[in-house]
Design an enzyme around this catalytic site. Structure first.
Site, PDB file in Angstrom:
ATOM      1  N   ILE A 143       0.856  -1.203   0.000  1.00 45.24           N
ATOM      2  CA  ILE A 143       0.000   0.000   0.000  1.00 45.24           C
ATOM      3  C   ILE A 143       0.889   1.249   0.000  1.00 45.24           C
ATOM      4  CG2 ILE A 143      -1.743   1.306   1.270  1.00 45.24           C
ATOM      5  CD1 ILE A 143      -2.772  -1.392   2.385  1.00 45.24           C
ATOM      6  N   ARG A 197      -3.865   1.969  11.193  1.00 46.09           N
ATOM      7  CA  ARG A 197      -4.580   1.473  12.363  1.00 46.09           C
ATOM      8  C   ARG A 197      -4.553   2.516  13.461  1.00 46.09           C
ATOM      9  NH1 ARG A 197      -6.633  -1.632   9.977  1.00 46.09           N
ATOM     10  NH2 ARG A 197      -6.825  -3.878  10.172  1.00 46.09           N
ATOM     11  N   GLU A 222     -11.848   2.891  18.248  1.00 44.27           N
ATOM     12  CA  GLU A 222     -12.977   2.859  17.299  1.00 44.27           C
ATOM     13  C   GLU A 222     -14.133   2.048  17.859  1.00 44.27           C
ATOM     14  OE1 GLU A 222     -11.648   1.359  13.533  1.00 44.27           O
ATOM     15  OE2 GLU A 222     -10.002   2.784  13.468  1.00 44.27           O
ATOM     16  N   HIS A 241     -13.073   4.839   9.217  1.00 48.12           N
ATOM     17  CA  HIS A 241     -12.377   3.622   8.789  1.00 48.12           C
ATOM     18  C   HIS A 241     -12.952   3.078   7.474  1.00 48.12           C
ATOM     19  CE1 HIS A 241      -9.906   0.020  10.440  1.00 48.12           C
ATOM     20  NE2 HIS A 241      -9.855   0.061   9.122  1.00 48.12           N
TER      21      HIS A 241
HETATM   22  C1  8YV Z   1     -11.057  -3.087   7.003  1.00 49.20           C
HETATM   23  C2  8YV Z   1      -8.706  -2.551   7.040  1.00 49.20           C
HETATM   24  O1  8YV Z   1     -10.882  -4.417   6.747  1.00 49.20           O
HETATM   25  O2  8YV Z   1      -7.907  -4.175   5.569  1.00 49.20           O
HETATM   26  C3  8YV Z   1      -7.763  -3.613   6.629  1.00 49.20           C
HETATM   27  O3  8YV Z   1      -6.827  -3.896   7.397  1.00 49.20           O
HETATM   28  O4  8YV Z   1      -8.485  -1.863   7.973  1.00 49.20           O
HETATM   29  C4  8YV Z   1      -9.980  -2.332   6.287  1.00 49.20           C
HETATM   30  O5  8YV Z   1      -9.908  -2.696   4.969  1.00 49.20           O
HETATM   31  C5  8YV Z   1     -12.401  -2.703   6.602  1.00 49.20           C
HETATM   32  O6  8YV Z   1     -12.599  -1.440   7.071  1.00 49.20           O
HETATM   33  C6  8YV Z   1     -13.485  -3.603   7.129  1.00 49.20           C
HETATM   34  O7  8YV Z   1     -13.600  -3.496   8.516  1.00 49.20           O
END
Ligand code: 8YV
Length: 338
Positions: free
Chosen positions: A159, A240, A269, A287
């Protein structure tokens, strides 16, 4: 117990994608988003052979103690700090995530937040909607340009690399810090330069966080780190909550220690630190960095593929495509040693 193995899906997803499991499994999908207590999770998992879960499901030894049939937990996210992989591995349970399918959507979103914070879009929209726009002030709502500035990236996985590639269009100088430098070919592709963390903090005009949450990365950005950043800098967190000390960040934003921030993730959260909510120089979102139509579907499909594969079905039969603990496959005799 006879009949098809059972799969529990902890949250509403896309029924037509989950339906691909129906041929081989008895599927139970939760009809709404629920925050399960550890005891409720343990009860849900107790008679399941597989589970597709989200980030709010924290699963470790206690939650799977009674889940003697459980063979895989497929996480709907690339990050998996909600899962105790060591405990699941010790119990012979496979763990998968949704690596890669969300890279480009999250990179797009990081840029949306970076630009939004730089140009104060959230605050300007609130002001307009509140009916304050009576004249266009030539010197009002001044923001920061990004062209030619230094973009810092903390955590240079796929990413981070996708974010760096987009910076070429903005003519930015890209620096990054990571556990280890990228191979030269990838650095070249990203036009990015490795620096140590103090250099990253000191030189970044825009600092984007894209590292996983671990015991080592908790509060990687706290008061001491914020003090090393330029007072004109903008911090973006699409990784995160918990990587940033939210109270320290709010204090820095309030005191002029940092110009602005854009946060998609938070320490507690879905609660947001009240000191952040009170500030206008922070752009906040719930999020949603991976939340595009296509990507949330791709994440669901990948979780389904992992479950199917573990039970020997589908195109990846026997080899779940994004398994995090492949040793459990070897231990279970599912695949030969590499
Ligand atoms: C969450 C994410 O999965 O992939 C991750 O680590 O933080 C997000 O893609 C998405 O918000 C579903 O909760």
């Amino acid at each position: 117990m006879t009949g098809k193995p059972r799969v529990w899906v902890s949250r509403p997803t896309f029924p037509e994608i989950i339906a691909r499991l129906d041929e081989h499994f008895a599927v139970t999908s939760e009809p709404q988003e629920v925050r399960f207590s550890p005891a409720e999770l343990a009860a849900r998992l107790a008679d399941q052979d597989a589970a597709i879960v989200g980030l709010k499901e924290h699963i470790g030894a206690a939650e799977i103690a009674g889940a003697t049939r459980l063979r895989i937990v497929a996480n709907l996210g690339v990050g998996y700090d909600n899962l105790d992989v060591a405990a699941l591995t010790a119990a012979g349970v496979a763990v998968s995530n949704t690596a890669d399918v969300l890279n480009e959507s999250v990179a797009d979103y990081a840029w949306a937040m970076l630009l939004g914070a730089a140009r104060r879009i959230g605050a300007a929209e609130r002001w307009l909607r509140a009916g304050h726009w009576h004249a266009t002030e030539f010197t009002g709502w001044l923001g920061m340009d990004v062209r030619g500035r230094t973009l810092g990236i903390l955590g240079m996985g796929r990413i981070g690399q996708a974010i760096a590639r987009r910076a070429v269009g903005f003519g930015m100088d890209v620096i990054y810090h990571n556990r280890s430098p990228l191979p030269a070919s990838l650095e070249h592709a990203c036009q990015a330069r490795y620096v140590d963390k103090p250099q990253l903090l000191a030189a970044s005009d825009f600092l984007v966080l894209v590292l996983p949450l671990t015991a080592q990365s908790r509060h990687a950005i706290g008061a001491p780190e914020l003090a090393q950043m330029k007072p004109t800098a903008v911090l973006v967190n699409v990784a995160r909550g918990g990587i940033v000390d939210d109270a320290a960040l709010a204090a820095a934003l309030a005191s002029g220690g940092l110009a602005a921030a854009a946060l998609d993730v938070f320490e507690r959260e879905p609660q947001v630190h009240p000191a952040l909510l009170a500030l206008d120089n922070v752009l906040l979102s719930p999020h949603i960095a991976s939340a595009s139509h296509a990507t949330r579907r791709a994440m669901t499909a990948l979780a389904v593929d992992n479950v199917l594969a573990l039970f020997g079905h589908g195109p990846h039969a026997g080899r779940p495509p994004t398994i995090l603990n492949p040793t459990v496959l070897v231990a279970a005799g599912a695949v030969p040693h590499p």
